[in-house]
Scaffold this motif. Structure first.
Motif, PDB file in Angstrom:
ATOM      1  N   TYR D 103       6.428  -1.621  -5.579  1.00 16.62           N
ATOM      2  CA  TYR D 103       5.139  -1.819  -4.910  1.00 16.62           C
ATOM      3  C   TYR D 103       5.156  -1.388  -3.443  1.00 16.62           C
ATOM      4  O   TYR D 103       4.104  -1.137  -2.861  1.00 16.62           O
ATOM      5  N   GLY D 104       6.338  -1.280  -2.863  1.00 13.57           N
ATOM      6  CA  GLY D 104       6.402  -0.686  -1.535  1.00 13.57           C
ATOM      7  C   GLY D 104       6.121   0.804  -1.592  1.00 13.57           C
ATOM      8  O   GLY D 104       5.476   1.379  -0.719  1.00 13.57           O
ATOM      9  N   SER D 105       6.590   1.412  -2.660  1.00 17.95           N
ATOM     10  CA  SER D 105       6.335   2.837  -2.850  1.00 17.95           C
ATOM     11  C   SER D 105       4.918   3.045  -3.399  1.00 17.95           C
ATOM     12  O   SER D 105       4.121   2.109  -3.441  1.00 17.95           O
ATOM     13  N   ILE D 106       4.583   4.245  -3.809  1.00 15.53           N
ATOM     14  CA  ILE D 106       3.179   4.557  -4.108  1.00 15.53           C
ATOM     15  C   ILE D 106       3.038   5.268  -5.464  1.00 15.53           C
ATOM     16  O   ILE D 106       4.009   5.729  -6.045  1.00 15.53           O
ATOM     17  N   LEU D 272      -2.830   3.503  -1.114  1.00 18.86           N
ATOM     18  CA  LEU D 272      -1.380   3.718  -1.127  1.00 18.86           C
ATOM     19  C   LEU D 272      -0.646   2.380  -1.106  1.00 18.86           C
ATOM     20  O   LEU D 272       0.333   2.185  -1.849  1.00 18.86           O
ATOM     21  N   ALA D 273      -1.108   1.481  -0.264  1.00 16.85           N
ATOM     22  CA  ALA D 273      -0.451   0.168  -0.187  1.00 16.85           C
ATOM     23  C   ALA D 273      -0.586  -0.570  -1.520  1.00 16.85           C
ATOM     24  O   ALA D 273       0.369  -1.183  -2.010  1.00 16.85           O
ATOM     25  N   ALA D 274      -1.767  -0.512  -2.109  1.00 20.43           N
ATOM     26  CA  ALA D 274      -2.044  -1.300  -3.313  1.00 20.43           C
ATOM     27  C   ALA D 274      -1.364  -0.745  -4.555  1.00 20.43           C
ATOM     28  O   ALA D 274      -1.123  -1.473  -5.518  1.00 20.43           O
ATOM     29  N   SER D 275      -1.047   0.542  -4.555  1.00 17.13           N
ATOM     30  CA  SER D 275      -0.497   1.151  -5.773  1.00 17.13           C
ATOM     31  C   SER D 275       1.007   0.981  -5.841  1.00 17.13           C
ATOM     32  O   SER D 275       1.677   0.803  -4.827  1.00 17.13           O
TER      33      SER D 275
HETATM   34 NA    NA Z   1       2.363   0.532  -2.571  1.00 17.00          NA
END
Ligand code: NA
Ligand SMILES: Nc1ncnc2c1ncn2[C@@H]1O[C@H](COP(=O)(O)O)[C@@H](O)[C@H]1O
Ligand SMILES: Nc1ncnc2c1ncn2[C@@H]1O[C@H](COP(=O)(O)O)[C@@H](O)[C@H]1O
Ligand SMILES: Nc1ncnc2c1ncn2[C@@H]1O[C@H](COP(=O)(O)O)[C@@H](O)[C@H]1O
Ligand code: NA
Ligand code: NA
Lengths: 325, 98, 98, 325, 98, 325
Positions: D103-106, D272-275
């Motif tokens: 979740y940190g990544s996108i 981006l944050a949410a994905s």
């Molecule tokens: Na993310």
């Protein structure tokens, strides 16, 4: 008339089909990778379905539309009856049922080739014909199976699927679902949706069709070479593979003549009737009627009727329509 | 290492989901399946070149060390093979327990 | 023809390069690898349908006639299989020397 | 607000995603061949990277750019911290670390869908946001792994990879490399380069996205069906798969509000944050942290958060931004 | 179930049609072929990544219960393998007659 | 001169080739799926053949055309002679024959890269050069094999194929057939045919070339890493892989200078001479001359000469032509 055949023969899609056939004849190793070929066929269904849906969204739905869709569905349900009885003695009940389903259903690639033929000749056709095509995919499967079960005295061999599974199979087949789904999506998203994807859906269409027909030429020619391994005599397969399209075309011609269907739509209906499935139906038949030998009905439809319709059938039916109307 | 049977099944692609379902139903410990194999047998050549997949084979490999289960798998497969062709080979193997 | 062992390993795709590297390091005489296999085992179904490749298996086949090497291969593979799942089968075969 | 959801729901890409889900629900055999699906994903990364690079070449690089890139990188490094502690008790340390990295990544596909959403609504966004996306791919992997190793008392189980291998893995991952590479190539070759490839890179984009999302719908729905096999309870996966995107979106919303980021870029940052990643991170995790069970973090990101963001998240975040700004 | 031999051949892709032709000529009861395998042996690594196909392997599986035919297959394959590399393994199996 | 190299180095196709090389260098898992890569190569042959055929249909066939085609064929038959004798001592007869055939034949991708180089520089070239390329594919195979058989005292090892099979193999090779077939189809269907497929055949070309060269970069770099496993010393492979293109380019330069071939066509002829096959010839050689070790001639052509021609050769030959003419 000659000019029709000639212009058909110089159209790039058909020439690439012939190149594929030629490749097999000279035993070349030319080959379109199978996963890509499968994807190209998905693309064609996607594009034709989407365009058809948008066309429906743009047009008024009139009685004529309902009539034509009904005509198509009726054709797809009637054809299997006589096909079954025509070939049953020579093919046996199981193979006859599979053949009936095959020819009651349609070949999407023959259909799109007919569309590109119409477009090249600047002849109009209606977007809802795509819906007609989608409607013709499945009914023949169910009719074919019913004919088989009725023909069996005593309890039917139930090594295959149940009736429920069968109907499910015929409606959930990937290619049926994709064309219907794309049609509905095209309908919902309308011209605004088309604007987002028209390059892929419209302008690339014939080019991709060329590459796909190259592969179809290869596959069809390979199946022609294998004809010998079926349990039915090669001459019989050749005979019925040429005669069934003609019979079905004549039945459809009578219908379009009776109802005075305009040129473009008439040709499409006749082509749908004349063509046999080699995607949805054979796949469904392996599950629903495994007793039927796929090397009977598949090469007949794929290696004989398909090339015949592509090279001779389309311009011939067109000529006949012009004479009648 | 534990002795077991290695069952290998070649079946036409459209029927592969049936074999998989059968294995799950019978409680097989697992299976591995390789798609897109071509082949040749009594029913002619399968080219694995077709968009329908009806002319291609799937190869199943099953390791199993339960004699009854092996019997059940074989008896479950037999009618499918009779109907549609394909082969089933059974051989001895050692199974690495990790 | 020479007697040998046929080692067959099914491992998740991302770890296949590790098996290959291990085999080279141990000096295995060779291997053959088939990618894109699906399967089912204790860790659920691997669909081989994913762009990441983490849900697909690779099948290794190794012919080996050196008992010590076979032992080394098996001991090298064991911890990888314990960690990530998969199977290893060993059987007897005859190796055609050409 | 309704109109946002509605127009999102009638966009072709989303409809094809839903068609894919539907295909699995009715147990259809519709399937995009895996090699082609992989290629379509390479194409999307190539196209978005190239366009982003050209956009950077065309724009002035100002302080704002630096600020936004920094914000993105910071988000990607911060998110894993709280995600790890939120889910650790229920998932265990290894699965929590993998989830944190995920979740940190996108998700590049969620990002490109958001872009096509903005384009459809004629809302401006900056090309350098692609660079922001690229920057967010990797840091989370390293943070996630560090959190795991720190949480292990005693010497860490080192069955996985060393720290060096890990960093290598996170930077050399194929999809990370392709997007960064295409970005750099677009930057170098600039508008003149774009002129040579714009048809492929621009005009075909949404059409191909439709076909790719069709496949993503199929794959996501299959993973949803498999949810039961994970060692974590299904209800927990569902809960966190819906809650984590929302929490991360809120954190990002606070940031874009604080720095007054314009509408288009704000939406992209929030998306981006949410994905969550389902390409680069899961692949890296299998090598770096094989103890983590992929059937925990992969279906959560792919089968729950991804559809949620696509269908509801994007228009919802957009609505929230409109309210805030 | 009937005892038989399971013959497994790994050969470079361009020569696969020759093996298939040979099997047909000798009257083998059938074969299954898996394409696109990579591998490693005395002649280096075959990557299965190339558009020519010359760097990939095909795996043949043949079930055969006729001792003379098995001999003929092996002797037919031997010179091809000597020339181009690859392996041939023969093992015992039980063949399910359906 | 510098500007030629520089503008070549900033063209997207070349940059993607270098990205592929870079991916292997940093041991990334970036990879174009093999079936798709094969299809991209089919597409390039299809597009270049079709365009070439249409160009021929549109142009007057003059003496000059015949002369250039003859020149190309002659080059392809002559080159193998001296290549064979140059490398025979170090490589052995079989490998030397295969190497001779490889360098007498051509690399279609180098050719299309040269075309996109010319197009980017707005330099004219003639469509019939595609026919020249097609003509150069096969003769070298036959010459190479003849050289090998003549060099064997006593009855030749006939483990390979007969002369008839060989000629068949060299003419029926899939890529040869596709380019010749597409050329003929483009010729037959002419500008009207092109209008139907021009988007696919023309506008998408450079974009697809980028993606294909990305894969070629990966494959070439992998082969470079494997160089050590051949039976010939790496330094020898490197030496001949760089020297043979130069020698062949000089021979071709002399010819184009003698006959005063215009700039664009001259560059294409030189590039054809300088490039070595890695599709048609290696595939044919495995069947016709299995004694030859593919890890000698394939990596030399694919991993050394191909990148050399792409990065340095094309602008260098162009520079030399400008000096001479
Ligand atoms: Na993310
Ligand atoms: N003797 C055999 N050895 C290996 N595979 C076989 C054999 N016989 C049949 N097969 C496989 O089973 C499929 C169906 O065989 P059949 O039903 O005999 O036509 C073939 O296409 C082959 O892939
Ligand atoms: N009994 C078995 N027979 C054949 N393949 C198996 C078996 N068990 C597991 N596998 C394979 O190994 C993979 C991982 O298994 P597991 O770790 O048990 O989930 C599965 O996806 C299968 O491909
Ligand atoms: N010991 C082995 N076990 C399994 N496969 C092998 C072995 N040796 C060679 N092979 C396969 O045969 C191909 C050619 O081998 P070689 O001729 O030894 O280079 C390799 O690419 C492998 O796929
Ligand atoms: Na029909
Ligand atoms: Na040359």
């Amino acid at each position: 008339m000659e000019s029709l055949f000639f212009s058909n023969l110089t159209s790039p899609p058909l020439l690439f089909f012939l190149l594929g056939v030629f490749a097999v004849v000279i035993r070349s190793d030319l080959d379109v990778p199978d996963q890509v070929a499968k994807f190209l066929s998905l693309y064609l269904l996607f594009a034709i379905g989407f365009k058809g849906g948008v066309a429906i969204a743009e047009s008024e739905l009139s009685m004529v539309v309902g009539r034509d869709l009904l005509m198509a569905t009726a054709l797809s349900a009637i054809i299997p009856f006589y096909v079954f009885f025509l070939v049953k003695r020579q093919f046996g009940a199981a193979n006859a049922a599979a053949t009936a389903a095959t020819y009651g259903s349609i070949s999407a690639v023959t259909f799109v080739t007919a569309i590109s033929y119409l477009d090249a000749g600047k002849i109009e056709w209606s977007g809802y014909m795509v819906a007609a095509m989608a409607l013709m995919e499945s009914p023949a499967i169910i009719v074919g199976l019913l004919l088989y079960y009725r023909s069996q005295s005593g309890p039917a061999e139930s090594s295959g699927a149940t009736m429920g599974e069968m109907i499910h199979e015929s409606l959930s087949n990937g290619s049926v679902l994709l064309i219907v789904g794309s049609l509905v999506i095209g309908w919902i998203s309308g011209p605004a949706g088309l604007a987002q994807v028209d390059l892929l859906v419209k302008d690339l269409f014939i080019g991709v069709l060329c590459l796909f027909l190259l592969d179809m030429g290869i596959v069809a020619a390979r199946r022609l070479r294998d004809l010998g391994t079926a349990e039915v005599k090669v001459s019989m397969l050749l005979f019925w593979g040429l005669i069934l399209p003609l019979i079905n075309a004549i039945v459809a011609l009578a219908l379009v003549f009776a109802f005075d269907v305009p040129e473009g739509n008439a040709l499409l209906l006749v082509v749908l009737a004349a063509s046999g499935s080699y995607i949805a139906v054979p796949a469904a038949m392996r599950l629903a009627l495994p007793q039927a030998n796929p090397s009977v009905y598949l090469p007949m439809s794929l290696a004989i009727s398909f090339p015949f319709n592509l090279v001779i059938g389309i311009p011939l039916y067109h000529q006949l329509i012009n004479w009648l109307v | 290492m534990k002795p077991c049977k290695r069952i290998e099944i070649v079946i036409e692609h459209p029927l592969a989901p049936r074999i998989a379902k059968l294995l799950v139903k019978l409680g097989a410990p697992g299976y591995t399946m390789i798609d897109g194999a071509s082949g040749r047998g009594d029913r002619g050549t399968r080219h694995a070149d077709e968009i329908t997949g009806i002319s291609s084979n799937s190869v199943f490999i099953i390791a199993c060390d339960d004699a009854e289960l092996i019997e059940a798998i074989i008896e479950g497969i037999r009618p499918i093979l009779s109907m549609s062709g394909g082969i089933c080979l059974v051989s001895d193997a050692q199974w690495l327990r990790h």
